[in-house]
Design an enzyme around this catalytic site. Structure first.
Site, PDB file in Angstrom:
ATOM      1  N   PRO A  35       0.846  -1.197   0.000  1.00 44.07           N
ATOM      2  CG  PRO A  35       0.065  -0.966   2.192  1.00 44.07           C
ATOM      3  CD  PRO A  35       0.785  -1.920   1.281  1.00 44.07           C
ATOM      4  CG  MET A  36       3.614   2.287  -1.848  1.00 43.72           C
ATOM      5  SD  MET A  36       4.826   2.180  -3.192  1.00 43.72           S
ATOM      6  CE  MET A  36       3.956   1.072  -4.321  1.00 43.72           C
ATOM      7  CD  GLN A  51      -2.620   0.083   4.551  1.00 46.80           C
ATOM      8  OE1 GLN A  51      -2.353   1.177   4.060  1.00 46.80           O
ATOM      9  NE2 GLN A  51      -1.688  -0.714   5.071  1.00 46.80           N
ATOM     10  CB  CYS A  92       1.237   5.187   8.240  1.00 43.77           C
ATOM     11  SG  CYS A  92       1.548   6.814   7.498  1.00 43.77           S
ATOM     12  CG  HIS A  94       8.314  -1.019   6.858  1.00 46.29           C
ATOM     13  ND1 HIS A  94       7.912  -0.049   5.976  1.00 46.29           N
ATOM     14  CD2 HIS A  94       9.657  -0.903   6.934  1.00 46.29           C
ATOM     15  CE1 HIS A  94       8.963   0.631   5.555  1.00 46.29           C
ATOM     16  NE2 HIS A  94      10.040   0.125   6.128  1.00 46.29           N
ATOM     17  CG  ASN A 108       6.847  -3.391   3.332  1.00 44.06           C
ATOM     18  OD1 ASN A 108       6.551  -2.416   4.004  1.00 44.06           O
ATOM     19  ND2 ASN A 108       7.066  -3.295   2.039  1.00 44.06           N
ATOM     20  N   GLY A 109       9.941  -3.747   3.157  1.00 46.71           N
ATOM     21  CA  GLY A 109      11.013  -2.811   3.489  1.00 46.71           C
ATOM     22  C   GLY A 109      12.333  -3.127   2.816  1.00 46.71           C
ATOM     23  N   GLY A 110      12.335  -4.067   1.847  1.00 46.41           N
ATOM     24  CA  GLY A 110      13.587  -4.497   1.244  1.00 46.41           C
ATOM     25  C   GLY A 110      14.013  -3.759  -0.001  1.00 46.41           C
TER      26      GLY A 110
END
Length: 488
Positions: A17-18, A86, A115, A182, A213-215
């Site tokens: 989700p962005m 989301q 977030c 994340h 997530n976060g890679g």
């Protein structure tokens, strides 16, 4: 309710989700390139609860439309079994209400608990929830029990591994289908290294799927790196954000597509689904990155419409052809609807082509007030208004019944209030009764109101009760049915 096959979160490659990126064109493009699951951008519960679900027959989409007619969430059949909605929420009941609103159109529901941005945390949402495990448990438990679709959440890690694992174990007990992690703390940013060891500790501590997530910064530069990151974290699946934002063909097993082709594919979806040009422009700028200072980048930056964006990428003909198809489809649907209206039209309804223009009437005086006054004078029941909205263009039409006779305008209006006023005008003109226009001369309702104001002042000066009897107020105050309703 039809329950689809539950979404599986093991062995999946997922679009994260962005905000401003995870809109329909990007989600569909990611699916085309090989993503298994796509998350929409975070949408706030309060904003979603103001929306009306509308079927868009022209675009063949389901739209959730705000009162100001802005599309808050748009989806289509192509992604229905792949998209996870989301939301940002800090309230279990609001979260459940939103989930029920969108449940039939999505594959799953996710709560954002990671977030770190102020707009989210100041409302006790996002990463702020990490310090309130009781609220986390309440929201997730309520959702799991209240809807049929799988529920997930996305978190960031806490200052210690032990605290993070304990929190995730408590989350697991709520019955959620998966948890996205994340691998950074809430104060850390993309330039900080992702903590694969913490994600791995979580993966080994729980039985539900863990989505790493976060890679993007440290690991994921091409498709093969997705598996590398998954192994480093022992996660069930991998969720990709920035690497997919820069080039969504990161999901393609065969390797990257040329960026020019990717951007043109994205634009095709943006035009096909009438994406707002500012959002389209933003996403394309994220793809161009270091090329923003090129001639093409500068032209994109200067573009102020979807058509101008298409011209920057030599797709002007595509834009014109696509919009022409949609205009023809819209016209065809309008003609069909008009034919259906004509066939179903009640022959006993008296019709005129009129609109209400408030500039033609004194302040606070309307045809509805005149019609109500006339009905009382003639000992008729008060007028009854029945208002409908046309899905295609979201316009309103109202039928008013007075003394068992129905009246309506043949013109559709942009609000319920205007449609009801137009119906009142048709009735008044048919009856030959004044409707209160400025051109009609002396206005007895204005005089009546002035006398009422004078009597009120005299009563106040003499210390009498200021409360006016409700039967007097009714002469000057329109019914609640005259209030505007949100446009759908």
């Amino acid at each position: 309710m039809t329950v689809n096959t539950p979404l599986c979160f093991r062995g999946k490659k997922i679009l994260a989700p962005m905000v401003r990126v995870g809109t329909l064109p990007m989600r569909l493009l990611a699916l085309d390139y090989g993503a298994d699951i796509v998350y929409c951008e975070e949408l706030i519960d309060i904003k979603m609860l103001q929306c009306k679900r509308v079927i868009n027959d022209v675009l063949e989409t389901v739209d959730f439309v705000a009162p100001n007619e802005r599309i808050v969430f748009r989806t289509c059949e192509r992604e229905r079994e792949h998209v996870v909605f989301q939301m940002g929420s800090a309230d279990a009941e609001r979260a459940l209400a939103v989930a029920k609103l969108v449940e039939s159109d999505v594959a799953g529901i996710d709560i954002n608990m990671g977030c770190p941005k102020e707009y989210s945390t100041k409302a006790s949402m996002g990463a702020a929830l990490l310090s309130d495990p009781d609220k986390i448990e309440s929201i997730l438990t309520t959702l799991v029990k209240g809807i049929c679709k799988p529920v997930t959440c996305k978190i960031r890690i806490l200052p210690s591994v032990e605290d993070t694992v304990n929190l995730v174990k408590r989350i697991e007990k709520t019955g959620i289908a998966a948890i996205a992690v994340h691998g950074r703390k809430k104060e850390e940013r993309p330039q900080h290294p992702v903590h694969c060891d913490v994600i791995k500790a979580i993966s080994e501590a729980v039985s539900i799927p863990v989505i790493a997530n976060g890679g993007s910064h440290d690991f994921i530069k091409e498709y093969a790196d997705i598996e590398t990151f998954q192994k480093a974290t022992a996660a069930s699946s991998v969720m990709i954000a920035r690497a997919a934002m820069w080039n969504p063909s990161i999901f393609r097993k065969e390797g990257f597509c040329p960026l020019k082709d990717v951007m043109q594919d994205y634009i095709k979806y943006a035009v096909r689904y009438d994406n707002h040009y500012t959002n389209t422009k933003y996403c394309l700028c994220q793809m161009l990155r270091e090329q923003l200072e090129t001639t093409q980048g500068k032209k994109l930056h200067a573009a102020q419409t979807t058509q101008e964006i298409c011209e920057v990428f030599e797709m002007g003909d595509f834009y014109e052809e696509t919009t022409a198809i949609f205009e023809a489809k819209k016209t065809s649907l309008e003609t069909k609807m008009q034919d259906e209206d004509d066939q179903m039209e009640d022959p006993d309804v008296i019709k005129m082509a009129v609109r209400f223009d408030k500039r033609e009437y004194p302040p606070q005086i309307t045809p509805k007030m005149y019609l109500l006054e006339w009905c009382r004078k003639e000992k008729h029941p008060q007028p009854v208004y029945e208002t409908v909205q046309r899905p295609l263009d979201r316009l309103f039409c109202s039928v008013v019944t007075v003394a068992e006779q129905k009246y309506r305008s043949t013109l559709w209006d942009k609000s319920k209030k205007l449609a009801e006023q137009a119906a009142a005008i048709v009735c008044l003109r048919t009856l030959g009764v004044p409707e209160g226009k400025l051109c009609e001369g002396e206005n007895h309702l204005i005089n009546k109101r002035k006398r009422g104001d004078q009597e009120h002042l005299i009563s106040r000066d003499h210390g009498e009760d200021l409360a006016e009897p409700s039967h007097k107020k009714a002469n000057f105050i329109e019914e609640t049915s005259d209030m505007d309703v949100p446009k759908m």
